[in-house]
Design an enzyme around this catalytic site. Structure first.
Site, PDB file in Angstrom:
ATOM      1  N   LYS A  90       0.507  -1.553   0.166  1.00  0.00           N
ATOM      2  CA  LYS A  90      -0.131   0.491   0.059  1.00  0.00           C
ATOM      3  C   LYS A  90       0.460   1.179   0.193  1.00  0.00           C
ATOM      4  O   LYS A  90       0.466   2.524  -0.461  1.00  0.00           O
ATOM      5  CB  LYS A  90      -0.995   0.029   0.936  1.00  0.00           C
ATOM      6  CG  LYS A  90      -2.523  -0.697   1.123  1.00  0.00           C
ATOM      7  CD  LYS A  90      -2.726  -1.041   2.062  1.00  0.00           C
ATOM      8  CE  LYS A  90      -4.140  -1.498   1.774  1.00  0.00           C
ATOM      9  NZ  LYS A  90      -4.455  -2.857   2.063  1.00  0.00           N
ATOM     10  N   GLU A 112      -9.432   6.588   3.416  1.00  0.00           N
ATOM     11  CA  GLU A 112     -10.399   6.421   4.670  1.00  0.00           C
ATOM     12  C   GLU A 112      -9.971   4.629   5.065  1.00  0.00           C
ATOM     13  O   GLU A 112      -8.926   4.694   3.730  1.00  0.00           O
ATOM     14  CB  GLU A 112     -11.706   6.379   3.723  1.00  0.00           C
ATOM     15  CG  GLU A 112     -12.519   4.856   3.319  1.00  0.00           C
ATOM     16  CD  GLU A 112     -11.509   4.783   1.362  1.00  0.00           C
ATOM     17  OE1 GLU A 112     -10.760   4.069   1.836  1.00  0.00           O
ATOM     18  OE2 GLU A 112     -11.271   6.019   0.793  1.00  0.00           O
ATOM     19  N   SER A 378       0.845 -10.157  -1.286  1.00  0.00           N
ATOM     20  CA  SER A 378       1.184  -8.666   0.023  1.00  0.00           C
ATOM     21  C   SER A 378       1.329  -7.680   0.347  1.00  0.00           C
ATOM     22  O   SER A 378       1.862  -6.776   0.899  1.00  0.00           O
ATOM     23  CB  SER A 378      -0.370  -8.000  -0.847  1.00  0.00           C
ATOM     24  OG  SER A 378      -1.072  -9.263  -0.178  1.00  0.00           O
TER      25      SER A 378
HETATM   26  C1  LIG Z   1      -4.961  -3.540   1.816  1.00  0.00           C
HETATM   27  C2  LIG Z   1      -4.476  -5.158   1.459  1.00  0.00           C
HETATM   28  C3  LIG Z   1      -5.060  -5.281   0.364  1.00  0.00           C
HETATM   29  C4  LIG Z   1      -5.995  -5.698  -0.629  1.00  0.00           C
HETATM   30  O1  LIG Z   1      -6.219  -5.066  -1.239  1.00  0.00           O
HETATM   31  P1  LIG Z   1      -5.541  -4.343  -2.927  1.00  0.00           P
HETATM   32  O2  LIG Z   1      -5.783  -3.404  -2.892  1.00  0.00           O
HETATM   33  O3  LIG Z   1      -6.582  -5.790  -2.635  1.00  0.00           O
HETATM   34  O4  LIG Z   1      -4.371  -4.869  -2.608  1.00  0.00           O
HETATM   35  C5  LIG Z   1      -4.151  -6.950   0.069  1.00  0.00           C
HETATM   36  N1  LIG Z   1      -3.325  -7.608   0.712  1.00  0.00           N
HETATM   37  C6  LIG Z   1      -2.404  -7.140   1.814  1.00  0.00           C
HETATM   38  C7  LIG Z   1      -1.412  -7.055   2.844  1.00  0.00           C
HETATM   39  C8  LIG Z   1      -3.843  -5.759   2.764  1.00  0.00           C
HETATM   40  O5  LIG Z   1      -2.814  -5.357   3.306  1.00  0.00           O
END
Ligand SMILES: *Cc1c(COP(=O)(O)O)cnc(C)c1O
Length: 394
Positions: A90, A112, A378
């Site tokens: 993010k 938000e 992610s």
């Molecule tokens: C917020 C988040 C997501 C989901 O958000 P996307 O916009 O779909 O990427 C996925 N993995 C992690 C670790 C997150 O913090």
């Protein structure tokens, strides 16, 4: 067909656009007119790339997971977005948008957040770049996510409770939009995923596209070829997935797989599997697939992972789904949990619950021994320790 970028009105096929109240036109139009020129300028890219390298810690490794590969009898590479500063992908977007806001002459940032991860990333970027930061968050989420609320406050952000409706993410979105309408000149609204009115889906996808740009370079160095057989990512709104797929969507030989949160099961009434359960509608300013009743009421989603607990999906992904360019799977809570523990034991990496949904594809799909399979990890699992502890104790 072009999958990567929307047309000039922000459409990916039939999905996208900008469905906003008239009072938001000036803010959104200002962005539409300026975003590409600014973010493609040399001056912007110099500052952004320098921060990605020296502050965020990019490039993140593309790690060949030997033990996991042995278990699943295929060649698995993990894109380690969990190693970014603040623990997930993010920050790539939050930093980019705050830099963009500065160049638009804004001194105040609003955002938000549901689980708090996007709030923390935005508060971090604002602390670094010296902008005021206000984060709207549902009252219930504030209670559920106390550690992230503390982080945001320590970073200097003001956390404002949304007390209407279900007191969760969608109510926080409404509060943020109201704020933006009231403060059009000073304020930029940092949206945290590839959702929202045009140009946000494209803007966020471009900032996250660094993920697939690096995968190409790293894979070439490691294997001699820049295209894998598969790329896999989890989808909440879809930003880490958009970043992972971005430079591969026009490469026909690369197969694309998205993992949605099935929750307790697609038919359980407690799910967030948008492509399975969703129908065409407008949510948060764009036309896409969303979970709604016959008369258009948004259905509360459920997922064990807060980051996937979203009733919609970005228009980029809705288009990939509709055109069958990507294959979508729905992964249930227990399947994701199992994979979180499996990765931890096999590789010594504790993944975020969201990312564990992407890992669970390994149980759903049979890969060949020589297939190169890239999975976007992610984020890291620190924030999910409470859930993991419950599982250990049970
Ligand atoms: C917020 C988040 C997501 C989901 O958000 P996307 O916009 O779909 O990427 C996925 N993995 C992690 C670790 C997150 O913090």
């Amino acid at each position: 067909m072009n999958y990567k970028n929307p047309d000039e009105n922000g459409y990916y096929g039939e999905f996208g656009g900008a469905f906003i109240p008239e009072m938001l036109y000036p803010n959104v139009e200002e962005l539409q007119k300026n975003y590409l020129e600014i973010i493609e300028s040399e001056d912007f890219q110099d500052e952004y790339q320098d921060l990605l390298k020296n502050y965020v810690g990019r490039a993140t490794p593309l790690y060949f997971a030997k033990n996991l590969s042995n278990k699943y009898k295929t060649q698995i590479y993990l894109k380690r977005e969990d190693l970014n500063h603040t623990g997930a992908h993010k920050i790539n977007n939050a930093l980019g948008q705050v830099l963009l806001a500065k160049r638009l002459g804004k001194n105040r940032i609003i955002a938000e957040t549901g689980a708090g991860q996007h709030g923390v990333a935005t508060a971090t970027a604002c602390a670094l770049l010296g902008l005021e930061c206000i984060v709207y968050m549902g009252e219930i989420d504030i209670q559920r996510q106390a550690p992230n609320v503390a982080r945001m406050k320590m970073l200097g952000a003001e956390v404002v409770a949304a007390t209407s409706g279900s007191k969760t993410l969608k109510d926080a979105v409404n509060e943020a939009l109201r704020d933006w309408i009231n403060n059009p000149v000073t304020t930029h609204y940092v949206i945290g995923s590839v959702v929202g009115p045009h140009p946000f889906p494209d803007l966020v996808a471009r900032f996250q596209s660094i993920i697939s740009k690096e995968i190409k370079e790293q894979l070439k160095e490691k294997t001699g070829r820049e295209n894998p057989d598969y790329v896999i990512a989890c989808v909440g709104g879809g930003s880490n997935a958009a970043g992972t797929f971005y430079h591969f969507v026009e490469e026909k030989e690369v197969k694309i797989i998205a993992a949605e949160a099935g929750g307790l099961g697609v038919d359980s009434g407690k799910s967030a599997a948008t492509t399975f359960l969703g129908t065409l509608g407008v949510l948060h300013g764009s036309k896409s697939l969303l979970m709604q009743t016959e008369d258009g009421q948004v259905i509360e989603p459920h997922s064990i992972s807060a980051g996937l607990d979203y009733p919609g999906i970005g228009p980029f992904h809705a288009h990939l789904f509709k055109q069958k360019r990507a294959e979508f799977f729905s992964i249930n809570d227990d399947e994701a949990l199992k994979c979180a523990f499996e990765l931890t034991r096999l590789e010594g990496i504790i993944p975020a619950l969201e990312s564990s949904h992407a890992l669970a594809i390994l149980d759903k799909k049979k890969f060949n021994e020589n297939d190169v399979v890239v999975i976007c990890l992610s984020g890291r699992g620190d924030k999910d320790m409470e859930t993991y502890l419950k599982e250990i104790r049970s």
